[in-house]
Design a protein around this motif. Sequence first.
Motif, PDB file in Angstrom:
ATOM      1  N   SER A 163      44.266  21.292  75.784  1.00 41.01           N
ATOM      2  CA  SER A 163      44.362  20.149  74.883  1.00 41.01           C
ATOM      3  C   SER A 163      44.154  18.901  75.723  1.00 41.01           C
ATOM      4  CB  SER A 163      45.711  20.121  74.165  1.00 41.01           C
ATOM      5  OG  SER A 163      46.721  19.691  75.050  1.00 41.01           O
ATOM      6  N   GLY A 218      42.118  21.932  69.768  1.00 39.02           N
ATOM      7  CA  GLY A 218      42.227  21.208  68.507  1.00 39.02           C
ATOM      8  C   GLY A 218      40.901  21.177  67.743  1.00 39.02           C
ATOM      9  N   GLN A 273      40.115  25.093  65.631  1.00 40.81           N
ATOM     10  CA  GLN A 273      41.364  25.588  65.040  1.00 40.81           C
ATOM     11  C   GLN A 273      41.248  27.051  64.614  1.00 40.81           C
ATOM     12  OE1 GLN A 273      44.450  24.369  64.464  1.00 40.81           O
ATOM     13  NE2 GLN A 273      44.154  22.368  65.396  1.00 40.81           N
ATOM     14  N   PRO A 332      49.511  19.248  70.225  1.00 44.05           N
ATOM     15  CA  PRO A 332      48.275  19.247  69.429  1.00 44.05           C
ATOM     16  C   PRO A 332      47.930  20.607  68.808  1.00 44.05           C
ATOM     17  CG  PRO A 332      47.938  18.088  71.490  1.00 44.05           C
ATOM     18  CD  PRO A 332      49.293  18.729  71.585  1.00 44.05           C
ATOM     19  N   LYS A 337      49.091  20.895  65.056  1.00 43.51           N
ATOM     20  CA  LYS A 337      48.625  19.827  64.157  1.00 43.51           C
ATOM     21  C   LYS A 337      48.890  20.202  62.699  1.00 43.51           C
ATOM     22  CE  LYS A 337      44.510  18.144  65.521  1.00 43.51           C
ATOM     23  NZ  LYS A 337      43.055  18.109  65.531  1.00 43.51           N
ATOM     24  N   GLY A 338      49.588  19.350  61.969  1.00 44.80           N
ATOM     25  CA  GLY A 338      49.819  19.562  60.538  1.00 44.80           C
ATOM     26  C   GLY A 338      50.846  20.648  60.227  1.00 44.80           C
ATOM     27  N   VAL A 344      51.895  14.035  65.339  1.00 41.79           N
ATOM     28  CA  VAL A 344      50.830  15.051  65.402  1.00 41.79           C
ATOM     29  C   VAL A 344      51.039  16.152  64.365  1.00 41.79           C
ATOM     30  CG1 VAL A 344      49.662  16.705  66.926  1.00 41.79           C
ATOM     31  CG2 VAL A 344      50.783  14.711  67.912  1.00 41.79           C
ATOM     32  N   VAL A 345      52.282  16.642  64.289  1.00 38.58           N
ATOM     33  CA  VAL A 345      52.534  17.823  63.448  1.00 38.58           C
ATOM     34  C   VAL A 345      52.836  17.374  62.012  1.00 38.58           C
ATOM     35  CG1 VAL A 345      53.470  19.024  65.450  1.00 38.58           C
ATOM     36  CG2 VAL A 345      55.041  17.906  63.874  1.00 38.58           C
TER      37      VAL A 345
END
Length: 543
Positions: A128, A159, A162, A353, A356-357, A379-380
């Motif tokens: 990352s 990232g 994915q 990272p 993420k989400g 980030v999350v």
Amino acid sequence: MLDQTLSATLKTYLERITEPIELVASLDDSRASAQTRELLGEIAALSDSVTVREAGADELDQRRPSFAIVRTGSDVSVRFAGLPMGHEFTSLVLALLQVGGVAPKVSEETAAAVRAIEGEHHFETYMSLTCQNCPDVVQGLNAMSVLNPRITHVAIEGGAFQGEIESRKVLAVPTVYRNGELFGQGRMTLEEIVGKLDSGAAAREAERLGAMEPFDVLVVGGGPAGSTAAIYASRKGIRTGIVAERFGGQVMDTMAIENFISVQRTEGPKLAAALEEHVRSYDVEVMELQRAASLTPAAGPGGLAEVALDNGAVLKARTVVVATGARWRHMGIPGEAEYRNKGVTFCPHCDGPLFKGKRVAVIGGGNSGIEAAIDLAGVVGHVTVLEFMPELRADAVLQRKLFSLPNVDVILNAQTTEVLGDGAQVTGLDFKDRATGEAKRLELEGIFVQIGLLPNTDWLGQAVELSQRKEVVVDGRGQTSAVGIFAAGDCTIAPYKQIVISLGSGATAALSAFDHLIRTTAPAEAPHVPAAGPAPAAVPTGV
Ligand code: FAD
């Protein structure tokens, strides 16, 4: 993509290229591909030795955007998938130079070992752009592929791919695959990678170390305390060695140091590199990537202590400075070890990272836990902080920031009892509400453990007295309970665990070791004492 300063710096670097290079891009119509096209165009415009083109249909890589840096007319190349900016920009610059004919900075011995590696090795590194441990691995493997074309390497920005990291279940960086199989995770130096590929190398190294003459001062640990001890000892003109599993120690795990007095702000890896360079500028025998497994103090006055290494070698020394620091504390609950790097992680900067989400938990409400939660919240998708005590222990300023964030929950009185998973990755955790005794469950994808540090003193066994917290008991001079054995830094009972404090205690321990030597060693084998003055009568004050 490159601002004026970066362009000017890169242009100067590219003047060192001796072999023409080609940047061969595999692109599609995504925004990331457009950025890659722009970046490569900007780089090529800086040097007549660099050209850029898009890959033809027959050479198009499956990862897009990606690009190869190829030494024109040869099989020397390295590849990046995704945009190597952030911490990886240095890796890109080094790759341009090395493919362009500038020799990688490795010892002759290591370069020869890399060239001698047989067989085909295709490495893939998931990294990352915010991970400070990743560049070492990326740069090491890039250098290896330049030295030995049977080794190929692609550095993949996780990232940007994915789907790939999900299908391979990569939940920590750096993660390295070799010929499609998992090869390793976490920071690895080039020498470690070579050692893993060449099984004979470790045995040869053990033999070399085991045959060494006794040291006057043997330092165990290469963090701030150990590095300082080695420098202070060597400055006395005595035979000094340093054994370190990883140079820099905990300093390697932080990107922001603002209390290293006289330096307003620096980054951990930068400080670690400076420590190592400073140690190596002295006549110190550096034994890196070696783990001490046990310590046996000298049997009597003037005798030799022994430090046995994991590889079987036994080092002998008149005095030893123990400076093995500390490591992240684990929760010690079912599932934690099983899902380490499969959702359970200790490094928010590195692995954030990759989530993420997603939903993550931070275990621990002290300063490091709350800093991690604030960092991750950007980030999350969602962060839940679980704190064992009825209140958070972090500074008020951090708590204010935390509670201003929309995607963070805090659960107090929470005792995490089990990490849950589906066999491949984390799916949640169980905890007990300590106020009501009720068992509760959270569904999530990541767990960041931030519950403090444990001293690295297991290897000492009963050799020296340890406190209840397993820290080495020392007096004001760094003397332990065993004659000739000194200790410094975070592995000791010193109340505050900080860089400047470790540096100071490293100096104290080395000077005390020197003082011990000049008082206990027979004249024939006495360490060299500088001619300028008599041996000090008490603890030496001038250095
Ligand atoms: P360490 O840094 O822990 O070094 C220990 C050394 O011993 C390493 O080289 C390790 O590889 C080696 N070792 C361990 N076991 C063995 C073995 N068995 N055999 C051989 N070698 C071994 N402090 C500040 O002052 N300012 C900050 O901003 C700051 N930020 C931090 C951020 C983070 C994320 C962390 C984790 C710590 C931070 N600290 C900070 C604390 C600081 O890093 C430590 O106090 C300091 O590094 C301690 O130095 P040390 O040499 O005692 O131990």
